[in-house]
Write an enzyme that holds these catalytic residues in place. Sequence first.
Site, short mmCIF file in Angstrom:
data_model
loop_
_atom_site.label_atom_id
_atom_site.label_comp_id
_atom_site.label_asym_id
_atom_site.label_seq_id
_atom_site.Cartn_x
_atom_site.Cartn_y
_atom_site.Cartn_z
N LEU A 503 46.73 31.73 54.66
CA LEU A 503 46.54 31.05 53.61
C LEU A 503 46.87 31.33 52.33
O LEU A 503 47.17 30.24 51.54
CB LEU A 503 44.90 30.87 53.53
CG LEU A 503 43.89 30.68 54.51
CD1 LEU A 503 42.68 30.94 54.40
CD2 LEU A 503 43.93 29.24 54.54
N GLY A 504 47.17 32.24 51.93
CA GLY A 504 47.95 32.83 50.66
C GLY A 504 47.77 34.43 50.50
O GLY A 504 47.43 35.14 51.47
N GLY A 506 46.60 37.45 47.74
CA GLY A 506 45.92 37.93 46.65
C GLY A 506 46.23 39.16 45.99
O GLY A 506 47.09 40.25 46.65
N GLY A 507 45.33 39.71 45.29
CA GLY A 507 45.31 41.11 44.77
C GLY A 507 45.52 42.33 45.69
O GLY A 507 46.12 43.26 45.58
N GLY A 509 46.24 41.86 49.24
CA GLY A 509 47.07 41.64 50.36
C GLY A 509 46.97 40.07 50.91
O GLY A 509 46.55 39.07 50.04
N ASP A 622 39.07 38.30 35.42
CA ASP A 622 40.14 37.79 36.00
C ASP A 622 39.91 36.27 36.38
O ASP A 622 40.25 35.71 37.35
CB ASP A 622 40.86 38.22 37.19
CG ASP A 622 42.24 38.08 37.31
OD1 ASP A 622 42.97 37.31 36.65
OD2 ASP A 622 42.87 38.31 38.28
P1 AMP Z 1 42.70 36.09 46.50
O1 AMP Z 1 43.08 37.37 47.07
O2 AMP Z 1 41.18 35.86 46.49
O3 AMP Z 1 43.23 35.52 45.25
O4 AMP Z 1 43.14 34.92 47.47
C1 AMP Z 1 44.65 34.65 47.70
C2 AMP Z 1 44.62 33.13 47.98
O5 AMP Z 1 44.12 32.90 49.40
C3 AMP Z 1 43.84 32.15 47.28
O6 AMP Z 1 44.63 31.57 46.14
C4 AMP Z 1 43.46 30.92 48.18
O7 AMP Z 1 44.58 30.05 48.48
C5 AMP Z 1 43.27 31.85 49.67
N1 AMP Z 1 41.84 32.08 49.87
C6 AMP Z 1 40.87 33.21 49.47
N2 AMP Z 1 40.03 32.94 49.78
C7 AMP Z 1 39.88 31.82 50.39
C8 AMP Z 1 38.91 31.15 51.21
N3 AMP Z 1 37.46 31.83 51.37
N4 AMP Z 1 39.11 30.05 51.88
C9 AMP Z 1 40.46 29.42 51.62
N5 AMP Z 1 41.36 30.02 50.93
C10 AMP Z 1 41.07 31.16 50.44
#
Ligand code: AMP
Length: 811
Positions: A503-504, A506-507, A509, A622
């Site tokens: 999905l993406g 983040g901080g 992983g 943040d």
């Molecule tokens: P994060 O580590 O929270 O910054 O997450 C990184 C990316 O993963 C986010 O920008 C979202 O695109 C995706 N993501 C994180 N948590 C969720 C979630 N609960 N549902 C859908 N996508 C998510």
Amino acid sequence: MGALPTLLLVFSIFRISIAVDTIALNQVVRDGEILTSAGGSFELGFFSPDDSNRRYLGIWYKKVSTMTVVWVANREIPLNDSSGVLKVTDQGTLAILNGSNTNILWSSNSSRSARNPTAQLLDSGNLVMKDGNDDNPENFLWQSFDYPCNTLLPGMKLGRNTVTGLDRYLSAWKSVDDPSKGNFTYRLDPSGYPQLILRKGSAVTFRSGPWNGLRFSGFPELGSNPVYTYEFVFNEKEMYFRYELVNSSVVSRLVLNPDGSKQRVNWIDRTHGWILYSSAPMDSCDSYALCGVYGSCNINRSPKCECMEGFVPKFPNDWDMADWSNGCVRSTPLGCQNGEGFVKFSGVKLPDTRNSWFNRSMDLKECAAVCLSNCSCTAYTNLDIRDGGSGCLLWFGDLIDIREFNENGQELYVRMAASELGRSGNFKGKKREWVIVGSVSSLGIILLCLLLTLYLLKKKKLRKKGTMGYNLEGGQKEDVELPLFDFATVSKATNHFSIHNKLGEGGFGLVYKGTLQEEQEIAVKRLSKNSGQGLNEFKNEVIYISKLQHRNLVRLLGGCIHDEEKMLIYEYMPNKSLDSFIFDKTRSMELDWNKRFLIINGIARGLLYLHQDSRLRIIHRDLKADNVLLDEEMTPKISDFGIARSFGGNETEANTKRVVGTYGYMSPEYAIDGLYSTKSDVFSFGVLVLEIVSGKRNRGFSHPDHSLNLLGHAWTLYMEGRSMELIDSSVGDIHNLSQVLRLINVGLLCVQCGPDERPSMSSVVLMLSSDSTLPQPKEPGFFTGRGSTSSSGNQGPFSGNGITITMFDGR
Ligand code: AMP
């Protein structure tokens, strides 16, 4: 009630009464001469409050033998001799001149010019400036009743004109023989639903409570009486309290004394003097917030303070030692869950309404429903108690300064967790009722519990409860109870962490989409192996988010530990993050104004919960568009607590050597000095609001005409009255332009340079939900773009990339 000590003993005046009440253009009243009102009630002239040479121009009762001054013109600048002269000037003002050198010592202002300005001392004690014989009060050029000192006379308004901004309030004398402004003020506070507030400096010492149609909630004794009638007027133009005497031959006044007591006193005769009729504060239960939040004071009880039913002392040891200031906390925290309801407390002085919202047309049922639907709403009641009650008053945030009355107390419905609703007992010895809003019957509740048990039993097959012990910053250990998923389940759910499920990032992983057996969709955050900083952020996230529950925060379902692997499992947010909408040309069209407004409101409520209502009280540090996720209904959910910090009860700001955050969203005091507080989150929120309205990122913003960033651009447009030009053109019709302009105004208030200038999130929530007049924002912090310099606008190392960064280690 005995005779009061005589306040003003040694006044000295030299009297030459002049039998007129009026002076015309260029006429004067010299020291020693006295104007007398037509009915002989009041006199005006120069006086000394003691036997010194200090001379003041004032108004006093003519018929009261103990010299009692009710108004002073030059209270801060006395004359040092008897050369003073009061004069009507050709600008339509009144001026006190120092006779020897004709310097203007004090002067009234004037709303407009006048051909024939005249000053008249009316028999009400009001000194007015008018044009010729125009006696219409609406046309007065100036009047002393608009600038009260320590006395509220019959007919004077105590309150505000919201159109002109005129604020009439009482301010005590410094001492009985010094009329200059002392420490105490008594003023109508317009925040939330208005109430009169007594302050020592800026600290609240007493409040009247809100007006309930019959009286102020904190004045149970206020009722019909032979001496005076009273009214509270609150409309689009004005809000004020005023009283009139039933019999004009009675001499009665309200006075704010130098010791901070507000008294009504009646003049009897030379022998009895001024007799006390009523006083506030009445007793120690009137001391503001004596019992802290959710504490209630009863003067007939020992100890006076008790936590409201359903609450327990925050610090039991202090509480037992009669230090009640830290108040009480809920026995069962609220989580904005189904089944929450209200408990009715009767016979109370309503809590501080500065964080309240009101609606005159709703009934109590509608009021309850609105409160229930808003996770930050903590209590409600009728606005007006006459005729069985009408209108709606809602509270947001903690309830404070509650007391119990034997008579004429009011009803307050306080939000409680479902498990608290069945208990009995209220304040000791009083009955308590519980109120469930909606159509949930007790059968419904039983069914709900059954279903929940079945669901949990089923879940148990997949997860087992685990405890993770982590250290909060400062070494305090927190045990976190988190449902643990087994690795095989998570691996299967994510197609063995297939790249197609990503999905993406983040901080700490990669984030994967997964589907559990029961079709429940989840998001799995997997901590990268060997990530040092990531591990800290992972722990932080577990600690904070597992303890929080709010409609506008992303929900953590559980964790998974497998050898060196650590994972967190969240509810899946099908619409991903906010940035993927607002900064994308096509997707941004899906966000109409209504949706944007709801998103901003949701984020504000989530942040208010973090700052104020959550158990840990958290600064996110943040907040940005990438960290706001959207569910299928586009409800915003704040996520990523990797660098969040909690702060203690009285702590309001902290300092860090490691500044982490995101370019473009960091407040100046945090980026430069490492100082973070709830107000640094407010700054980030403000940036986010302006980004949502404009559809443009603050970071990397460019404009052909200037080198300002988005904040500077928005502020310039605002100052030039061109805020409309900021609005994202890709959004369709604007049905409510004033609402969008309001968002811009709120956004700019939040990004003001000084943290103290920025509103708290509770004020922001109120500003968003009411249509009160908003203050004008001052210059934002960090408002120039790259390549330019400005003292408050210098962006220093700020340049654009989208990820959370560590700014510097050590300072
Ligand atoms: P994060 O580590 O929270 O910054 O997450 C990184 C990316 O993963 C986010 O920008 C979202 O695109 C995706 N993501 C994180 N948590 C969720 C979630 N609960 N549902 C859908 N996508 C998510």
